[in-house]
Design an enzyme around this catalytic site. Structure first.
Site, PDB file in Angstrom:
ATOM      1  N   ARG A  65       0.806  -1.226   0.000  1.00  0.00           N
ATOM      2  CA  ARG A  65       0.000   0.000   0.000  1.00  0.00           C
ATOM      3  C   ARG A  65       0.843   1.282   0.000  1.00  0.00           C
ATOM      4  O   ARG A  65       0.328   2.375  -0.147  1.00  0.00           O
ATOM      5  CB  ARG A  65      -0.961  -0.020   1.203  1.00  0.00           C
ATOM      6  CG  ARG A  65      -2.048  -1.076   1.070  1.00  0.00           C
ATOM      7  CD  ARG A  65      -2.727  -1.403   2.375  1.00  0.00           C
ATOM      8  NE  ARG A  65      -2.002  -2.382   3.165  1.00  0.00           N
ATOM      9  CZ  ARG A  65      -2.416  -2.875   4.338  1.00  0.00           C
ATOM     10  NH1 ARG A  65      -3.562  -2.458   4.852  1.00  0.00           N
ATOM     11  NH2 ARG A  65      -1.690  -3.769   4.986  1.00  0.00           N
ATOM     12  N   GLY A  88      -8.103  -5.507  12.144  1.00  0.00           N
ATOM     13  CA  GLY A  88      -8.833  -6.710  12.521  1.00  0.00           C
ATOM     14  C   GLY A  88      -9.792  -6.371  13.663  1.00  0.00           C
ATOM     15  O   GLY A  88      -9.437  -5.622  14.571  1.00  0.00           O
TER      16      GLY A  88
HETATM   17  C1  UD1 Z   1      -2.384  -6.642  10.994  1.00  0.00           C
HETATM   18  C2  UD1 Z   1      -3.381  -7.604  11.664  1.00  0.00           C
HETATM   19  C3  UD1 Z   1      -4.637  -6.836  12.053  1.00  0.00           C
HETATM   20  C4  UD1 Z   1      -4.287  -5.676  12.958  1.00  0.00           C
HETATM   21  C5  UD1 Z   1      -3.224  -4.788  12.291  1.00  0.00           C
HETATM   22  C6  UD1 Z   1      -2.708  -3.754  13.268  1.00  0.00           C
HETATM   23  C7  UD1 Z   1      -3.018  -9.816  10.648  1.00  0.00           C
HETATM   24  C8  UD1 Z   1      -3.550 -10.815   9.701  1.00  0.00           C
HETATM   25  N1  UD1 Z   1      -3.699  -8.664  10.740  1.00  0.00           N
HETATM   26  O1  UD1 Z   1      -2.995  -6.177   9.790  1.00  0.00           O
HETATM   27  O2  UD1 Z   1      -5.538  -7.687  12.724  1.00  0.00           O
HETATM   28  O3  UD1 Z   1      -5.425  -4.924  13.251  1.00  0.00           O
HETATM   29  O4  UD1 Z   1      -2.097  -5.576  11.877  1.00  0.00           O
HETATM   30  O5  UD1 Z   1      -1.847  -2.861  12.636  1.00  0.00           O
HETATM   31  O6  UD1 Z   1      -2.025 -10.072  11.303  1.00  0.00           O
HETATM   32  N2  UD1 Z   1       4.397  -9.203   7.766  1.00  0.00           N
HETATM   33  C9  UD1 Z   1       5.375 -10.182   7.623  1.00  0.00           C
HETATM   34  N3  UD1 Z   1       5.182 -11.208   6.773  1.00  0.00           N
HETATM   35  C10 UD1 Z   1       4.030 -11.384   6.092  1.00  0.00           C
HETATM   36  C11 UD1 Z   1       3.015 -10.417   6.225  1.00  0.00           C
HETATM   37  C12 UD1 Z   1       3.229  -9.338   7.081  1.00  0.00           C
HETATM   38  O7  UD1 Z   1       6.441 -10.053   8.236  1.00  0.00           O
HETATM   39  O8  UD1 Z   1       3.917 -12.375   5.350  1.00  0.00           O
HETATM   40  C13 UD1 Z   1       4.626  -8.067   8.675  1.00  0.00           C
HETATM   41  C14 UD1 Z   1       4.498  -6.729   7.981  1.00  0.00           C
HETATM   42  O9  UD1 Z   1       5.774  -6.308   7.492  1.00  0.00           O
HETATM   43  C15 UD1 Z   1       4.008  -5.814   9.108  1.00  0.00           C
HETATM   44  C16 UD1 Z   1       3.247  -6.760  10.015  1.00  0.00           C
HETATM   45  O10 UD1 Z   1       3.648  -8.063   9.672  1.00  0.00           O
HETATM   46  O11 UD1 Z   1       5.060  -5.216   9.833  1.00  0.00           O
HETATM   47  C17 UD1 Z   1       1.740  -6.617   9.840  1.00  0.00           C
HETATM   48  O12 UD1 Z   1       1.416  -6.868   8.499  1.00  0.00           O
HETATM   49  P1  UD1 Z   1       0.425  -5.932   7.692  1.00  0.00           P
HETATM   50  O13 UD1 Z   1       0.312  -6.445   6.312  1.00  0.00           O
HETATM   51  O14 UD1 Z   1       0.767  -4.510   7.879  1.00  0.00           O
HETATM   52  O15 UD1 Z   1      -0.937  -6.291   8.454  1.00  0.00           O
HETATM   53  P2  UD1 Z   1      -2.176  -5.357   8.642  1.00  0.00           P
HETATM   54  O16 UD1 Z   1      -3.002  -5.379   7.432  1.00  0.00           O
HETATM   55  O17 UD1 Z   1      -1.747  -4.049   9.151  1.00  0.00           O
HETATM   56 MG    MG Z   2       0.096  -2.991   9.252  1.00  0.00          MG
END
Ligand code: UD1
Ligand code: MG
Length: 452
Positions: free
Chosen positions: A14, A135
């Site tokens: 994003r 979430g």
């Molecule tokens: C996530 C939560 C959501 C919460 C929100 C708070 C999940 C599924 N959702 O959503 O419930 O309200 O955070 O900010 O967890 N990342 C990895 N590997 C991956 C995917 C993500 O390391 O395969 C890391 C990203 O770099 C990031 C964090 O995990 O730092 C959260 O991922 P992001 O995609 O930002 O999740 P949100 O949509 O924000």
């Molecule tokens: Mg996030």
């Protein structure tokens, strides 16, 4: 015993950028600096950072920290990210999971969360007016947690829930291992959601500080969070006796010191490693970096100061540029369009207009006229200029380095000085002036005719 896992492998889709999300600049640091510093402040046994997308770039940047890095090869979701960290987690420890994109979380909040958690698995939630993108926390009639549902998987009723998942979890290693094994990508994004470790009866810590959970997923959110951090820093200094004319418009890095009664005007940037004394005036559009400014100094509009040491009661600017290695001993005046580099000016010496002073040691009470230049570079090497005390340098003088000028010397305006000058001497090096009677007017009349 605590292990902190920071999730930072996500693609940051994003952000619409070729740069890894956690390396975006945020209020004078990179986004990832905030979560790593926060994790380290808890003094855990180990900090593990999960990297994936453009891992090499992030790894290079965070190599300055004492943290372990694991690579999540494909970004299959937050649960998969934690899975890659599992082998490195200290046996028997509690695992605190943070995200790399939530820079407003602070130590106090996490310490309370850890202290108050009794269940094997727990998470922090908070209530917000606009829960978009987060979430949602589902609870039963007894208000026990049922689960977390991602927005994309919410039905209309669930979308209206205002309690959101912060993305911060605490679990025992053993429980985490068991729960992660069972997670399936049965959701609209076909991802392994970490939120699925939260099941009926999991612990929840409801925080009232909803502002701290702003996650950065877009550039718009980046700008919002950035503004909040700058404002927090301004407030800190306001509460320490500093006057800030417009706290919403000043950019103060977090490791700077500002003395009381100093006034910071709008649009001032003070970067890392700077120390500003008491009762200083720092006027608009000034940038100060890695510099020490003593008491009662005035930095006027639009000046840029880096790696410099400015003695008390000096006046700098407007529009002066002090580069690395500038030392002003005090009571100095550096005026507009003066550039100084690797040079020292003794007590009371001044260069009020349009000059370049490089690789020079200038004594006390020296007056440097307008348009003065130290010719310090011969195309290959830089050379030193040394000027004694109480010297008067006329306007438009060049000192061709290496060169030495004694004490109490007078240098005539327009001189190009290539030889050393002994103390008490007067040096002039310009051709003698001739005045030709009436020739000026004659010439002017001729050119005027031509123009017509
Ligand atoms: C996530 C939560 C959501 C919460 C929100 C708070 C999940 C599924 N959702 O959503 O419930 O309200 O955070 O900010 O967890 N990342 C990895 N590997 C991956 C995917 C993500 O390391 O395969 C890391 C990203 O770099 C990031 C964090 O995990 O730092 C959260 O991922 P992001 O995609 O930002 O999740 P949100 O949509 O924000
Ligand atoms: Mg996030």
């Amino acid at each position: 015993m605590l292990t902190v896992v920071i999730l930072a492998a996500g693609k940051g889709t994003r952000m619409l950028s070729s740069k890894p999300k956690v390396l975006f600049d945020l209020a004078g640091k990179k986004m990832i600096d905030y979560s790593i510093n926060l994790a380290l402040s808890l003094k855990p046994k180990k900090v593990i950072v999960v990297l994936g997308d453009k891992a090499e770039e992030v790894e290079k940047y965070i190599s300055k920290y004492k943290v372990e890095i694991v690579i999540q090869k494909a970004q299959l979701g937050t649960a998969d990210a934690v899975k890659t960290a599992l082998p490195k987690i200290v046996a028997g420890s509690k695992v605190l999971i943070l995200a790399g994109d939530m820079p407003l979380i602070d130590k106090e909040l996490l310490t309370t969360f850890i202290k108050e958690t009794t269940k094997d698995v727990s998470f922090i939630s908070t209530k917000v007016e606009t829960p978009d993108g987060y979430g949602r926390v589902l609870r039963d009639s007894k208000l026990d947690v049922i689960s977390i549902v991602e927005e994309k998987d919410c039905n209309q009723n669930e979308k209206n829930i205002k309690e959101i998942n912060s993305g911060i979890y605490l679990s025992t290693v053993s429980k985490l291992k068991v729960l992660l094994k069972d997670i399936k990508p049965n959701n609209s994004q076909k991802e392994y959601y970490l939120t699925d470790i939260i099941t009926h009866g999991s612990g929840s810590f409801i925080s009232k500080d909803s502002d701290k959970f702003l996650g950065i997923n877009s550039r718009e959110q980046l700008s919002v969070v950035s503004k909040i951090i700058w404002m927090q820093r301004a407030k800190y200094h306001l509460n320490n006796g500093v006057d800030i004319v417009d706290p919403s418009n000043c950019y103060l890095d977090d490791d700077i010191v500002i003395g009381s009664d100093t006034v910071i005007f709008p649009n001032v940037t003070i970067k890392s490693g700077s120390k500003i004394g008491k009762s200083c005036m720092i006027y608009n559009n000034t940038v100060i970096e890695s510099s020490i400014i003593s008491d009662n100094v005035e930095i006027k509009y639009g000046s840029v100061i880096e790696g410099s040491n400015i003695g008390s009661k000096s006046i700098v600017g407007p529009m002066a540029r002090l580069r690395h290695g500038t030392v002003l001993k005090g009571l100095n005046k550096i005026g507009n369009f003066v550039e100084v580099k690797e040079s020292e000016l003794g007590l009371g010496s001044q260069a009020s207009h349009l000059s370049y002073i490089g690789d020079a040691t200038i004594g006390k009470d020296v007056n440097i006229g307008c348009g003065f230049i130290t010719c310090n570079y011969d195309g290959i090497d830089k050379h030193k200029t040394i000027v004694g005390n109480n010297v008067f340098i006329g306007s438009d003088v060049q000192l061709v380095a290496p060169i030495k000028v004694g004490n109490d010397v007078l240098i005539g305006a327009g001189s190009t000085i290539v030889k050393d000058i002994s103390s008490s001497d007067l040096a002039v090096s310009r051709s003698e002036q001739k005045n030709l009677k009436g020739s000026g007017l004659k010439y002017l009349l001729k050119t005027k005719k031509k123009k017509r």
